[in-house]
Design a protein around this motif. Structure first.
Motif, short mmCIF file in Angstrom:
data_model
loop_
_atom_site.label_atom_id
_atom_site.label_comp_id
_atom_site.label_asym_id
_atom_site.label_seq_id
_atom_site.Cartn_x
_atom_site.Cartn_y
_atom_site.Cartn_z
N VAL A 1 -7.45 -0.99 4.30
CA VAL A 1 -6.03 -1.26 4.04
C VAL A 1 -5.87 -1.94 2.69
O VAL A 1 -4.99 -1.58 1.89
N GLN A 2 -6.72 -2.91 2.40
CA GLN A 2 -6.65 -3.62 1.11
C GLN A 2 -6.86 -2.65 -0.04
O GLN A 2 -6.16 -2.71 -1.04
N SER A 3 -7.79 -1.74 0.11
CA SER A 3 -8.07 -0.76 -0.94
C SER A 3 -6.87 0.16 -1.17
O SER A 3 -6.50 0.44 -2.31
N GLU A 4 -6.25 0.61 -0.08
CA GLU A 4 -5.09 1.50 -0.20
C GLU A 4 -3.91 0.77 -0.84
O GLU A 4 -3.22 1.33 -1.70
N ILE A 5 -3.69 -0.48 -0.45
CA ILE A 5 -2.58 -1.25 -1.02
C ILE A 5 -2.86 -1.55 -2.49
O ILE A 5 -1.97 -1.47 -3.34
N SER A 6 -4.11 -1.86 -2.80
CA SER A 6 -4.47 -2.12 -4.19
C SER A 6 -4.26 -0.88 -5.06
O SER A 6 -3.74 -0.97 -6.17
#
Length: 164
Positions: free
Chosen positions: A94-99
């Protein structure tokens, strides 16, 4: 001087809303995965507890009960590690997608800002060169700051990821 048309403002607002809801949907998808994981773990724990209690009740002597207790510690630790790894993978995804979405939005904002300054430059009245130069300088400094912060954030995430 160039002005934004109502259609351009509406398009910009729509793009911002799309980006916001895209990030929100990614966050909710991650939350759904965490809930599903927790339900799965809870269901498995309940079944295992039932099995353990049944074995404990049927253990005829204290030695068998102690052997049962000793046999449970290793699998419990392995399950805790597997659970932690699963949570980490979900949160990292999720962090990667949001980033990635934030980076794309930042790049789009930079491009739009640069296009706006160029439009101002083309349509500016005579004698406004110093004001345009000041705007370009401000936006260049902001872009450099953004790039620097983005690079530092990526290095921090990479460092934290290797620690895990």
């Amino acid at each position: 001087m160039s002005t934004l048309t109502p259609q351009q403002l509406v398009a910009a607002q729509q793009a911002n809303l799309d980006a916001f809801f895209g990030v929100t949907n990614k966050a909710f998808a991650g939350f759904e995965k965490l809930v599903a994981l927790n339900l799965q773990v809870s269901k498995a724990a309940l079944a295992e507890t039932q099995e353990i209690v049944t074995k404990a009740i049927s253990a005829g002597n204290p030695g068998a009960l102690l052997a049962l207790q000793a046999s449970l510690s290793q699998p419990a630790a392995e399950k805790a590690v597997a659970y932690g790894r699963s949570v980490y993978e979900i949160v990292s995804e999720v962090q990667s997608e949001i980033s990635a979405a934030a980076t794309a939005q930042g790049e789009k904002l930079q491009q739009d800002t640069q296009e706006f300054v160029e439009s101002l430059k083309k349509n500016a009245p005579a004698g406004s060169e110093s004001a345009i130069a000041a705007w370009k300088s401000v936006f260049s400094a902001a872009n450099a700051t953004y790039e620097s912060a983005n690079k530092a954030a990526k290095q921090f995430v990479a460092t934290v990821s290797t620690v895990q």
